[in-house]
Design a protein around this motif. Structure first.
Motif, PDB file in Angstrom:
ATOM      1  N   VAL A  11       0.841  -1.202   0.000  1.00 21.14           N
ATOM      2  CA  VAL A  11       0.000   0.000   0.000  1.00 21.14           C
ATOM      3  C   VAL A  11       0.874   1.249   0.000  1.00 21.14           C
ATOM      4  CG1 VAL A  11      -1.654   1.348   1.380  1.00 21.14           C
ATOM      5  CG2 VAL A  11      -2.036  -1.097   0.998  1.00 21.14           C
ATOM      6  N   ARG A  12       1.941   1.257   0.794  1.00 24.28           N
ATOM      7  CA  ARG A  12       2.870   2.405   0.791  1.00 24.28           C
ATOM      8  C   ARG A  12       3.506   2.577  -0.587  1.00 24.28           C
ATOM      9  NH1 ARG A  12       4.154   0.337   5.818  1.00 24.28           N
ATOM     10  NH2 ARG A  12       6.035  -0.671   5.028  1.00 24.28           N
ATOM     11  N   ARG A  13       3.930   1.474  -1.186  1.00 24.54           N
ATOM     12  CA  ARG A  13       4.542   1.522  -2.523  1.00 24.54           C
ATOM     13  C   ARG A  13       3.542   2.051  -3.559  1.00 24.54           C
ATOM     14  NH1 ARG A  13       7.137   2.675  -6.585  1.00 24.54           N
ATOM     15  NH2 ARG A  13       7.636   1.152  -8.155  1.00 24.54           N
ATOM     16  N   TRP A  41      -9.738  -9.003  -5.142  1.00 19.88           N
ATOM     17  CA  TRP A  41      -8.922  -7.883  -4.699  1.00 19.88           C
ATOM     18  C   TRP A  41      -9.343  -6.598  -5.410  1.00 19.88           C
ATOM     19  CZ3 TRP A  41      -5.681  -7.693  -0.697  1.00 19.88           C
ATOM     20  CH2 TRP A  41      -5.303  -8.919  -0.126  1.00 19.88           C
ATOM     21  N   VAL A  42      -9.382  -5.501  -4.647  1.00 25.92           N
ATOM     22  CA  VAL A  42      -9.787  -4.202  -5.182  1.00 25.92           C
ATOM     23  C   VAL A  42      -8.748  -3.160  -4.787  1.00 25.92           C
ATOM     24  CG1 VAL A  42     -11.543  -2.387  -5.140  1.00 25.92           C
ATOM     25  CG2 VAL A  42     -12.241  -4.790  -5.026  1.00 25.92           C
ATOM     26  N   LEU A  43      -8.275  -2.411  -5.784  1.00 25.61           N
ATOM     27  CA  LEU A  43      -7.445  -1.237  -5.544  1.00 25.61           C
ATOM     28  C   LEU A  43      -8.370  -0.046  -5.741  1.00 25.61           C
ATOM     29  CD1 LEU A  43      -4.817   0.332  -5.087  1.00 25.61           C
ATOM     30  CD2 LEU A  43      -4.337   0.070  -7.531  1.00 25.61           C
ATOM     31  N   ARG A  44      -8.608   0.689  -4.665  1.00 25.17           N
ATOM     32  CA  ARG A  44      -9.555   1.800  -4.686  1.00 25.17           C
ATOM     33  C   ARG A  44      -8.809   3.104  -4.401  1.00 25.17           C
ATOM     34  NH1 ARG A  44     -13.054  -0.296  -1.389  1.00 25.17           N
ATOM     35  NH2 ARG A  44     -14.276  -1.149  -3.085  1.00 25.17           N
ATOM     36  N   ARG A  60      -9.980   9.968 -16.330  1.00 25.05           N
ATOM     37  CA  ARG A  60      -8.601  10.303 -16.720  1.00 25.05           C
ATOM     38  C   ARG A  60      -7.597   9.659 -15.768  1.00 25.05           C
ATOM     39  NH1 ARG A  60     -10.876  15.234 -17.858  1.00 25.05           N
ATOM     40  NH2 ARG A  60     -10.266  16.110 -15.841  1.00 25.05           N
ATOM     41  N   VAL A  61      -7.848   9.782 -14.471  1.00 25.99           N
ATOM     42  CA  VAL A  61      -6.935   9.197 -13.487  1.00 25.99           C
ATOM     43  C   VAL A  61      -6.923   7.680 -13.633  1.00 25.99           C
ATOM     44  CG1 VAL A  61      -6.564   8.818 -11.018  1.00 25.99           C
ATOM     45  CG2 VAL A  61      -7.061  11.116 -11.863  1.00 25.99           C
ATOM     46  N   SER A  62      -8.074   7.080 -13.829  1.00 25.43           N
ATOM     47  CA  SER A  62      -8.167   5.629 -13.969  1.00 25.43           C
ATOM     48  C   SER A  62      -7.343   5.135 -15.163  1.00 25.43           C
ATOM     49  CB  SER A  62      -9.630   5.210 -14.127  1.00 25.43           C
ATOM     50  OG  SER A  62      -9.724   3.814 -14.269  1.00 25.43           O
ATOM     51  N   ARG A  63      -7.467   5.818 -16.301  1.00 25.51           N
ATOM     52  CA  ARG A  63      -6.706   5.416 -17.495  1.00 25.51           C
ATOM     53  C   ARG A  63      -5.202   5.506 -17.250  1.00 25.51           C
ATOM     54  NH1 ARG A  63     -10.819   8.121 -20.215  1.00 25.51           N
ATOM     55  NH2 ARG A  63      -9.621  10.060 -20.239  1.00 25.51           N
ATOM     56  N   GLU A  64      -4.776   6.622 -16.664  1.00 26.77           N
ATOM     57  CA  GLU A  64      -3.339   6.814 -16.463  1.00 26.77           C
ATOM     58  C   GLU A  64      -2.788   5.841 -15.412  1.00 26.77           C
ATOM     59  OE1 GLU A  64      -0.244  10.446 -15.702  1.00 26.77           O
ATOM     60  OE2 GLU A  64      -2.209  10.892 -16.579  1.00 26.77           O
ATOM     61  N   VAL A  65      -3.545   5.632 -14.330  1.00 31.17           N
ATOM     62  CA  VAL A  65      -3.121   4.696 -13.288  1.00 31.17           C
ATOM     63  C   VAL A  65      -3.070   3.274 -13.853  1.00 31.17           C
ATOM     64  CG1 VAL A  65      -3.909   3.577 -11.152  1.00 31.17           C
ATOM     65  CG2 VAL A  65      -3.791   6.067 -11.292  1.00 31.17           C
ATOM     66  N   SER A  66      -4.059   2.895 -14.644  1.00 26.19           N
ATOM     67  CA  SER A  66      -4.062   1.561 -15.255  1.00 26.19           C
ATOM     68  C   SER A  66      -2.820   1.335 -16.096  1.00 26.19           C
ATOM     69  CB  SER A  66      -5.303   1.374 -16.137  1.00 26.19           C
ATOM     70  OG  SER A  66      -6.455   1.302 -15.367  1.00 26.19           O
ATOM     71  N   HIS A  67      -2.494   2.343 -16.900  1.00 26.03           N
ATOM     72  CA  HIS A  67      -1.310   2.227 -17.755  1.00 26.03           C
ATOM     73  C   HIS A  67      -0.041   2.092 -16.903  1.00 26.03           C
ATOM     74  CE1 HIS A  67       1.373   2.722 -21.120  1.00 26.03           C
ATOM     75  NE2 HIS A  67       1.975   3.710 -20.480  1.00 26.03           N
ATOM     76  N   LEU A  68       0.087   2.930 -15.889  1.00 25.58           N
ATOM     77  CA  LEU A  68       1.270   2.886 -15.027  1.00 25.58           C
ATOM     78  C   LEU A  68       1.378   1.540 -14.310  1.00 25.58           C
ATOM     79  CD1 LEU A  68       3.719   4.331 -13.818  1.00 25.58           C
ATOM     80  CD2 LEU A  68       2.191   5.285 -12.086  1.00 25.58           C
ATOM     81  N   VAL A  71       2.757  -1.088 -16.608  1.00 21.90           N
ATOM     82  CA  VAL A  71       4.190  -0.936 -16.840  1.00 21.90           C
ATOM     83  C   VAL A  71       4.990  -1.362 -15.612  1.00 21.90           C
ATOM     84  CG1 VAL A  71       6.029   0.756 -17.251  1.00 21.90           C
ATOM     85  CG2 VAL A  71       3.910   0.870 -18.574  1.00 21.90           C
ATOM     86  N   GLU A  72       4.615  -0.847 -14.450  1.00 26.13           N
ATOM     87  CA  GLU A  72       5.362  -1.108 -13.212  1.00 26.13           C
ATOM     88  C   GLU A  72       5.076  -2.490 -12.629  1.00 26.13           C
ATOM     89  OE1 GLU A  72       7.681   0.840 -11.703  1.00 26.13           O
ATOM     90  OE2 GLU A  72       7.529   2.312 -13.319  1.00 26.13           O
ATOM     91  N   ASP A  73       3.860  -2.979 -12.783  1.00 20.99           N
ATOM     92  CA  ASP A  73       3.429  -4.307 -12.322  1.00 20.99           C
ATOM     93  C   ASP A  73       3.770  -4.592 -10.852  1.00 20.99           C
ATOM     94  OD1 ASP A  73       2.101  -6.704 -12.750  1.00 20.99           O
ATOM     95  OD2 ASP A  73       3.909  -7.747 -13.405  1.00 20.99           O
ATOM     96  N   PRO A  74       3.329  -3.700  -9.913  1.00 25.62           N
ATOM     97  CA  PRO A  74       3.679  -3.902  -8.502  1.00 25.62           C
ATOM     98  C   PRO A  74       2.782  -4.899  -7.763  1.00 25.62           C
ATOM     99  CG  PRO A  74       2.409  -1.910  -8.737  1.00 25.62           C
ATOM    100  CD  PRO A  74       2.614  -2.458 -10.125  1.00 25.62           C
ATOM    101  N   ILE A  75       1.654  -5.283  -8.375  1.00 23.85           N
ATOM    102  CA  ILE A  75       0.677  -6.138  -7.691  1.00 23.85           C
ATOM    103  C   ILE A  75       0.706  -7.519  -8.334  1.00 23.85           C
ATOM    104  CG2 ILE A  75      -1.749  -6.424  -7.077  1.00 23.85           C
ATOM    105  CD1 ILE A  75      -2.045  -3.361  -7.343  1.00 23.85           C
ATOM    106  N   GLU A  76       0.930  -8.544  -7.496  1.00 30.15           N
ATOM    107  CA  GLU A  76       1.085  -9.911  -8.010  1.00 30.15           C
ATOM    108  C   GLU A  76      -0.239 -10.545  -8.419  1.00 30.15           C
ATOM    109  OE1 GLU A  76       3.258 -12.204  -5.166  1.00 30.15           O
ATOM    110  OE2 GLU A  76       4.973 -10.856  -5.218  1.00 30.15           O
ATOM    111  N   GLN A  77      -1.301 -10.316  -7.660  1.00 31.50           N
ATOM    112  CA  GLN A  77      -2.572 -10.990  -7.925  1.00 31.50           C
ATOM    113  C   GLN A  77      -3.484 -10.135  -8.806  1.00 31.50           C
ATOM    114  OE1 GLN A  77      -1.407  -9.802  -5.019  1.00 31.50           O
ATOM    115  NE2 GLN A  77      -3.012  -9.605  -3.500  1.00 31.50           N
TER     116      GLN A  77
END
Length: 157
Positions: A11-13, A41-44, A60-68, A71-77
Motif C-alpha cells: 500500500v505504501r509503494r 482484490w480491489v485497488l480503490r 482520466r486518473v483511472s486510465r493513467e493509473v491503469s497504464h502505469l 508498466v510497473e506491475d507492482p501487484i502480483e494478484q
C-alpha cells in the motif's frame, strides 16, 4: 515479514507510485485502499479537489493509473481498479479534509469527551493549533484532531 506487513508495504509503494499521477491532474489522493472484497482484490483510489471531482476526472486518473500499473506491475494478484470521489457524506481523515470542508455540517466522534460529549455535531469552522472549531447548536466547540476517532460530513438537504 507477515502478510499484514507486506500488504502495508505494498500500500505504501502504491501510494508513492500513484499519488504523483493524481497530483499531476490537480487532484488530491484522499485515500488509497487495497483489500480483498467479495468479488476479489480491489485497488480503490479516492480522489478529491477543492472544487469537487467530476466523472471525467475519475476516468482520466483511472486510465493513467491503469497504464502505469501495467508498466510497473507492482501487484502480483488479479485486482479491480476503482477511482471515485469521496461522496457527499465523505469521511474526514486528514487536516486538509477539515480545511477543505469548512462551513459544512459534520458528525465527529471523539475518543474522549469534549465539553461533556463524545459526539460533536455542527458546522466546521477554522483549524486552530491542531483543533477544529465546530459551531454547534449550543455554541462553538474546539475539538483536538488528535482526539477524533472518526468524522464524516452530513448531507444537508
Amino acid at each position: 515479514m507477515s502478510a499484514g506487513e507486506s500488504e502495508s508495504a505494498l500500500v505504501r509503494r502504491l501510494h508513492e507510485l500513484l499519488e504523483p499521477v493524481v497530483l499531476d491532474h490537480g487532484l488530491d489522493l484522499a485515500e488509497l485502499q487495497f483489500r480483498r472484497e467479495a468479488p476479489g482484490w480491489v485497488l480503490r483510489l479516492i480522489i478529491d479537489a477543492d472544487d469537487g471531482v467530476s466523472i471525467d476526472d475519475c476516468a482520466r486518473v483511472s486510465r493513467e493509473v491503469s497504464h502505469l500499473l501495467e508498466v510497473e506491475d507492482p501487484i502480483e494478484q488479479a485486482f479491480s481498479l476503482e477511482v471515485s470521489s469521496p461522496g457527499l457524506n465523505r469521511p474526514l481523515k486528514r487536516e486538509r479534509d477539515y480545511f477543505r470542508c469548512r462551513g459544512k455540517m459534520a458528525k465527529i466522534v471523539c475518543r474522549e469527551k469534549i465539553d461533556g460529549q463524545n459526539v460533536v455535531i455542527g458546522r466546521l469552522g477554522e483549524l486552530e493549533n491542531g483543533d477544529i472549531v465546530v459551531e454547534t447548536e449550543t455554541g462553538p466547540v474546539r475539538v483536538p484532531l488528535a482526539q477524533v476517532s472518526r468524522a464524516r460530513l452530513l448531507v444537508e438537504w
